[in-house]
Design a protein around this motif. Structure first.
Motif, PDB file in Angstrom:
ATOM      1  N   MET A   1      10.276  -1.210   5.673  1.00  0.00           N
ATOM      2  CA  MET A   1      10.996  -0.073   5.091  1.00  0.00           C
ATOM      3  C   MET A   1      10.107   1.164   5.026  1.00  0.00           C
ATOM      4  N   GLY A   2      10.535   2.225   5.693  1.00  0.00           N
ATOM      5  CA  GLY A   2       9.809   3.497   5.637  1.00  0.00           C
ATOM      6  C   GLY A   2       8.858   3.661   6.817  1.00  0.00           C
ATOM      7  N   ASP A   3       8.540   4.925   7.102  1.00  0.00           N
ATOM      8  CA  ASP A   3       7.682   5.231   8.250  1.00  0.00           C
ATOM      9  C   ASP A   3       6.322   4.551   8.148  1.00  0.00           C
ATOM     10  N   CYS A   4       5.787   4.430   6.933  1.00  0.00           N
ATOM     11  CA  CYS A   4       4.474   3.801   6.768  1.00  0.00           C
ATOM     12  C   CYS A   4       4.510   2.350   7.217  1.00  0.00           C
ATOM     13  N   ALA A   5       5.551   1.641   6.803  1.00  0.00           N
ATOM     14  CA  ALA A   5       5.641   0.211   7.130  1.00  0.00           C
ATOM     15  C   ALA A   5       5.893   0.005   8.623  1.00  0.00           C
TER      16      ALA A   5
ATOM     17  N   GLY B   1       0.798  -1.219   0.000  1.00  0.00           N
ATOM     18  CA  GLY B   1       0.000   0.000   0.000  1.00  0.00           C
ATOM     19  C   GLY B   1       0.828   1.265   0.000  1.00  0.00           C
ATOM     20  N   SER B   2       2.068   1.168  -0.469  1.00  0.00           N
ATOM     21  CA  SER B   2       2.979   2.313  -0.477  1.00  0.00           C
ATOM     22  C   SER B   2       2.548   3.382  -1.491  1.00  0.00           C
ATOM     23  N   CYS B   3       3.105   4.609  -1.315  1.00  0.00           N
ATOM     24  CA  CYS B   3       2.865   5.676  -2.288  1.00  0.00           C
ATOM     25  C   CYS B   3       3.830   5.557  -3.461  1.00  0.00           C
ATOM     26  N   ASN B   4       4.739   4.581  -3.393  1.00  0.00           N
ATOM     27  CA  ASN B   4       5.774   4.297  -4.397  1.00  0.00           C
ATOM     28  C   ASN B   4       7.059   5.088  -4.188  1.00  0.00           C
ATOM     29  N   GLY B   5       7.067   5.985  -3.212  1.00  0.00           N
ATOM     30  CA  GLY B   5       8.304   6.704  -2.906  1.00  0.00           C
ATOM     31  C   GLY B   5       9.379   5.726  -2.433  1.00  0.00           C
ATOM     32  N   CYS B   6       8.993   4.811  -1.559  1.00  0.00           N
ATOM     33  CA  CYS B   6       9.966   3.818  -1.063  1.00  0.00           C
ATOM     34  C   CYS B   6      10.437   2.920  -2.201  1.00  0.00           C
ATOM     35  N   GLU B   7       9.531   2.585  -3.123  1.00  0.00           N
ATOM     36  CA  GLU B   7       9.927   1.722  -4.255  1.00  0.00           C
ATOM     37  C   GLU B   7      10.989   2.401  -5.124  1.00  0.00           C
TER      38      GLU B   7
ATOM     39  N   GLY C   1       2.872   5.598   9.361  1.00  0.00           N
ATOM     40  CA  GLY C   1       3.408   6.869   8.846  1.00  0.00           C
ATOM     41  C   GLY C   1       2.319   7.909   8.641  1.00  0.00           C
ATOM     42  N   CYS C   2       2.324   8.526   7.481  1.00  0.00           N
ATOM     43  CA  CYS C   2       1.351   9.596   7.222  1.00  0.00           C
ATOM     44  C   CYS C   2      -0.063   9.045   7.013  1.00  0.00           C
ATOM     45  N   PHE C   3      -0.198   7.721   6.918  1.00  0.00           N
ATOM     46  CA  PHE C   3      -1.540   7.123   6.786  1.00  0.00           C
ATOM     47  C   PHE C   3      -2.058   6.601   8.124  1.00  0.00           C
TER      48      PHE C   3
ATOM     49  N   PRO D   1      13.593   3.605   9.319  1.00  0.00           N
ATOM     50  CA  PRO D   1      12.767   4.822   9.287  1.00  0.00           C
ATOM     51  C   PRO D   1      13.139   5.744   8.130  1.00  0.00           C
ATOM     52  N   GLY D   2      12.216   6.643   7.816  1.00  0.00           N
ATOM     53  CA  GLY D   2      12.445   7.613   6.744  1.00  0.00           C
ATOM     54  C   GLY D   2      11.248   7.658   5.832  1.00  0.00           C
ATOM     55  N   CYS D   3      11.121   8.767   5.118  1.00  0.00           N
ATOM     56  CA  CYS D   3       9.981   8.922   4.210  1.00  0.00           C
ATOM     57  C   CYS D   3      10.434   9.618   2.932  1.00  0.00           C
ATOM     58  N   PRO D   4      11.052   8.841   2.027  1.00  0.00           N
ATOM     59  CA  PRO D   4      11.443   7.428   2.182  1.00  0.00           C
ATOM     60  C   PRO D   4      12.881   7.341   2.691  1.00  0.00           C
ATOM     61  N   PRO D   5      13.291   6.163   3.183  1.00  0.00           N
ATOM     62  CA  PRO D   5      14.706   5.990   3.539  1.00  0.00           C
ATOM     63  C   PRO D   5      15.569   6.000   2.286  1.00  0.00           C
TER      64      PRO D   5
HETATM   65  S1  SF4 Z   1       7.270   6.067   4.013  1.00  0.00           S
HETATM   66 FE1  SF4 Z   1       6.939   7.896   2.732  1.00  0.00          FE
HETATM   67  S2  SF4 Z   1       7.783   7.317   0.739  1.00  0.00           S
HETATM   68 FE2  SF4 Z   1       7.505   5.391   1.874  1.00  0.00          FE
HETATM   69  S3  SF4 Z   1       5.428   4.688   1.297  1.00  0.00           S
HETATM   70 FE3  SF4 Z   1       5.197   5.945   3.142  1.00  0.00          FE
HETATM   71  S4  SF4 Z   1       4.694   8.007   2.372  1.00  0.00           S
HETATM   72 FE4  SF4 Z   1       5.585   6.851   0.667  1.00  0.00          FE
END
Ligand code: SF4
Length: 172
Positions: A117-121, A51-57, A125-127, A148-152
């Motif tokens: 990987m990332g704050d969402c996971a 369910g990522s925004c694709n930034g981490c990808e 995170g922001c969700f 951590p990180g958005c994205p790392p």
């Molecule tokens: S951590 Fe940031 S970049 Fe990664 S999926 Fe979440 S919103 Fe997108």
């Protein structure tokens, strides 16, 4: 358009400076050594977008670009969890991805590792708090490492993989 061109000429590129190639090589060499000792040959990663925004990808993709080129150090990405040692999970775990993530985890042979990987996971995170997400990978599968990180950045990911390999070889 002219304004944009002039601004680009004056200010230069807005991207960050590339990391030193030697730093990347040193990190990847260390991971290679640790995974050789722990897993036999190499580290096979299955990336799971929950369910990522694709930034981490995009940062995961960067690991395979000519600068990082991590495959030369024994880190490979696989299309199937059945070939994987490690699940690299991004996104807050959308409710409609939870069952897919659970099945992916079950299909991965032991010994297996899960990296959020990332704050969402890590915690949504922001969700976080959305009716549509579970707020983190650990609601579905045990997490061995959090990045951590958005994205790392790719270097953060390499450091986390190295820390994970060091942690698991110390406890083996
Ligand atoms: S951590 Fe940031 S970049 Fe990664 S999926 Fe979440 S919103 Fe997108």
């Amino acid at each position: 358009m002219l304004k944009l061109l002039i601004r680009a000429l004056i200010k230069g590129p807005v991207t960050e400076a590339a990391p030193e190639k030697q730093d990347v090589k040193a990190l990847a060499d260390k991971i290679d050594g640790k995974t050789m000792a722990k897993l036999g040959r190499s580290l096979v990663v299955r990336a799971v977008d929950a369910g990522s925004c694709n930034g981490c990808e995009l940062e995961i993709h960067a690991l395979c670009n000519p600068l990082y080129d991590v495959e030369r150090f024994g880190i490979h990405f696989a299309a199937s969890p059945r070939h994987a040692d490690l699940l690299l999970v991004t996104g807050p775990v959308a409710r409609n991805m939870a069952e897919a993530l659970r099945r992916t985890y079950d299909a991965t042979p032991a010994p297996k590792f899960v990296v959020a990987m990332g704050d969402c996971a890590i915690d949504g995170g922001c969700f976080k708090g959305s009716y549509a997400t579970l707020d983190g990978v650990d609601k579905v599968a045990p997490v061995d490492m959090r990045v951590p990180g958005c994205p790392p950045k790719p270097n953060d990911l390499l450091k986390a993989l190295l820390a994970l390999m060091e942690k698991t070889s110390n406890t083996a």
